[in-house]
Design an enzyme around this catalytic site. Structure first.
Site, PDB file in Angstrom:
ATOM      1  N   SER A 159      19.223  13.203  -7.975  1.00 20.16           N
ATOM      2  CA  SER A 159      19.191  13.988  -8.852  1.00 20.16           C
ATOM      3  C   SER A 159      17.408  14.291  -9.249  1.00 20.16           C
ATOM      4  CB  SER A 159      20.402  13.745 -10.036  1.00 20.16           C
ATOM      5  OG  SER A 159      20.844  13.111 -10.266  1.00 20.16           O
ATOM      6  N   GLU A 215     -32.501 -16.633  27.046  1.00 21.57           N
ATOM      7  CA  GLU A 215     -32.325 -14.950  27.895  1.00 21.57           C
ATOM      8  C   GLU A 215     -33.493 -14.919  28.621  1.00 21.57           C
ATOM      9  OE1 GLU A 215     -29.455 -14.368  28.473  1.00 21.57           O
ATOM     10  OE2 GLU A 215     -28.445 -14.917  27.083  1.00 21.57           O
TER      11      GLU A 215
END
Length: 712
Positions: free
Chosen positions: A389, A118
């Site tokens: 229940s 780069e």
């Protein structure tokens, strides 16, 4: 003989005219070439003048950009979620998949390869590489098109971080150069290189080298080989063109180009270069770090909690490290308990949520959905189903808190509740509320405590009416239920006492945990700690701090726990008992559509739910039996808890009440009322003289709801 060519109109061509035209074309070409040279020369001259004069008018130009006034483009970073033991549960991916790391956490090859391909003179030039710009300009003029770029890593960083709308305009280029110079003045070379490598795009949603290393090789950036580092360093120029997954040959060619650049920059030896290029296999291993989630259901609950605190955008891009309360060992035990009990693909789904009563920490939250293995719904925290229940615990707690002794007698007998006095129990469906017991057997006068051990619907229907359903709902909210228990018209109905209103498994787990803690409610806690980007722990949000509050007296919790403990040894919960101090309650809804077990030891609570996710489908034949609370839910709870207690050994006894129960005298309107013979009834109960219950003010506006608590 072929005739000579003719001009327009069939005339012979004029040799002089043809020569003039040829000269004109040559002159045009020379003008264009000279103009190109002039443009190039002017550009070079301008560049040289700028360099020689130190940028004439630099002060004016440099004032055109302000590094401090510009906000960096938010490239975001992933958030990660960890279990209580520090193991990774998964990631919450950002739109741009990113996990920043320091240069020291990258292999040396990454740094060298990036610079070589780069910006090979990165360490020696300033923000701008003037020699590189001149070289690129000559190359582009010679080729007639752009073949080289002159941007440095610093310029690329400025472009990627600060310039939100990249373009090729002169203004953008000037701003880019201006920002690059200011970056170079304020930041070190090391900082710039580190920032660049952490934000550049490597393709396949991977931003930054760590995400790229995980995406392509399933490893950390610091473990990348020379060849792997070179491959990744070459991707930012054209990620799609060099995509290793889809264009491997192009990726290899680009990797070799990077290796040659590294050799030219003396970062590697000729031997290293030769060995690397000789390997024509990329050795890719697609990563799952950013896609695999170990505990998806608990994970989704944690994500929701984070979004409530920070907002979805921060969670997706904030780079959070989230440490949770979940215990992977208990998760494994929970899954094993479910799969060993319900192993078939046709079996109903099952969910477990387990809580530490001492602080509300969620220790396990998981589920198995055999018919839909890709299910993403968290039943434990969000599925609202009728509790059957198990809800009788709230009725019992309300009664004891009101000073009604559990030895108080109530009638176990078929029961009709019809405030309008126009309903019937003989129609299908009944037009009155007509609670019955699961097995249609009744014992006449019996204690509330025995009614709980029998899970007698007729006893608890009467008790709910005497207490007032709104008071039962209030107790449920106190203990930990967070789902609205009202009907669509805003009423609390008596059938709620038998479990007709929907709740979540987390609701029940939280409420039963409150009993285990002696009446102290702890808000369910899934997150122990959140570390913000930069390493700061977020202490303002209160993560990891137990939010506790006493909601009922300790003697009330102690009495209810004692009765639920008896239920484990001589009631409907015997199938869950594993020989240790424990308490719990079964629950089954109408037509066996949902089955539950809620139970706890002194140190750990666990709630089990079984049902079909897509709707209330009767579980009438699962492994040859109808699924009720005392069957598979109790079995799963036992299998889980008998091994889980090893990881939650203390305390070993339930909290001891510091005060004695206070029993009061009450006028109980429904305690012994309403026994009757139904034409469809064939049980063994001899009805006493029937009395017609009156409508009290508490029950005005009652909406008829079919009984959904017929089973224990």
């Amino acid at each position: 003989m072929t005739p000579p060519p003719r001009g327009r109109g069939g005339r012979e061509p004029d040799p002089l005219l043809a020569a003039i035209r040829r000269k004109r074309r040559e002159r045009t070409k020379k003008h264009r070439k000279r103009f190109g040279h002039l443009v190039a020369g002017a550009a070079l001259g301008t560049l040289l003048v700028l360099v020689v004069t130190g940028f004439t008018g630099a002060a004016v130009w440099m004032s055109s950009c302000d590094l401090n006034s510009l906000r960096p483009v938010d490239v975001g970073q992933n958030s990660f979620v960890y279990a209580a033991d520090g193991s990774l549960l998964g990631s919450i991916p950002a739109e741009k998949n990113r996990q920043p790391v320091d240069l020291t956490e990258m292999s040396k090859g990454v740094r060298h390869a990036t610079v070589a391909i780069e910006d090979r003179r990165f360490w020696s030039h300033g923000a701008l590489d003037y020699a590189g710009i001149v070289r690129a300009l000559f190359a582009n003029v010679r080729a007639g098109h752009v073949v080289q770029g002159g941007s440095t890593i610093t310029q690329q960083l400025a472009r990627n971080l600060y310039i939100k709308k990249p373009s090729q305009t002169f203004g953008r280029k000037a701003t880019e150069a201006c920002l690059a110079i200011k970056l170079a003045r304020e930041k070190s070379k090391r900082w710039i290189l580190n920032a660049y490598i952490n934000q550049v795009f490597y393709g396949n949603r991977a931003y930054g080298i760590e995400a790229a290393a995980q995406t392509y090789f399933s490893k950390r950036a610091k473990h990348l080989t020379l060849s792997q580092a070179a491959l990744l360093a070459g991707l930012p120029q054209a990620p799609s063109l060099f995509d290793p997954f889809h264009r491997p040959q192009d990726a290899i060619a680009r990797r070799d180009e990077v290796l040659r650049a590294m050799l030219a920059n003396h970062y590697i030896t000729a031997t290293q270069y030769a060995d690397a290029v000789a390997d024509r296999n990329l050795h890719l291993k697609a990563g799952q770090l950013y896609s695999r989630i170990r505990e998806p259901y608990f994970f989704s609950y944690v994500r929701d909690e984070l979004q409530k605190q920070y907002g979805s955008n921060t969670v997706r891009t904030g780079g959070l490290r989230v440490y949770t309360t979940i215990d992977p060992r208990l998760q494994r035990l929970a899954l094993a308990a479910i799969r060993n009990t319900l192993p078939d693909a046709s079996d109903p789904a099952a969910a477990i949520v387990s809580i530490n009563p001492a602080n509300g920490a969620i220790r396990a939250m998981t589920e198995v959905s055999p018919g839909n293995p890709k299910n993403q719904v968290n039943f434990a925290s969000s599925a609202r189903r009728q509790p059957g229940s198990t809800f009788k615990m709230f009725v019992l707690t309300t009664a004891i808190a009101e000073g009604i002794s559990p030895s108080t007698e109530y009638l176990s007998a078929p029961f009709k509740y019809d405030p309008s006095d126009t309903g019937s129990c003989d129609t299908t469906p009944p037009t009155a509320w007509c609670p019955q017991t699961y097995d249609h057997t009744y014992v006449g006068a019996t204690s509330i405590e025995n009614g709980l051990l029998r899970s007698d619907n007729t006893v608890f229907a009467r008790l709910t009416l005497d207490l007032g359903p709104e008071n039962v709902a209030s107790m449920a909210y106190k203990l930990g239920v967070r789902t609205d228990l009202r009907t669509s018209d805003g009423a609390y109905v008596p059938s709620m006492g038998l479990g007709s209103r929907v709740v979540t498994p987390l609701d029940l787990a939280s409420a039963y945990s409150t009993l285990a803690a002696g009446g102290i409610y702890s808000k369910p806690m899934a997150i122990r700690k959140v570390v913000l980007p930069g390493g700061k722990v977020d202490k303002e949000a209160g993560w990891g701090v137990a939010q506790r509050k006493r909601v009922i007296p300790d003697w009330v919790a102690s009495e209810v726990t004692r009765i639920l403990g008896e239920n484990m040894t001589s009631g409907t919960g015997v199938g869950a008992y594993f020989g240790k101090t424990s308490a719990g309650k079964t629950g089954t809804t109408d037509n066996y559509a949902d089955a539950w077990f809620c139970g706890f030891t002194p140190a750990l609570e666990a709630t089990i739910w079984i049902g079909y996710p897509r709707g209330e489908i009767p579980m009438l034949s699962v492994h040859g039996i109808a699924v009720s609370g005392p069957t598979f839910p109790a079995t799963i709870w036992k299998l889980f808890m008998e091994r889980a207690v090893k990881y939650a050994p203390f305390p070993t006894v339930f909290p001891v009440a510091t005060s004695a129960p206070v029993w009061k005298s009450h006028t109980l309107q429904y305690a012994m009322s309403g026994g009757y013979y139904s034409s469809s009834y064939s049980g063994n109960y001899s009805a006493p003289q029937q009395s017609t219950p009156s409508s009290s003010g508490d029950n005005q506006g009652f909406t008829q709801v079919p009984d959904n608590g017929k089973q224990p």
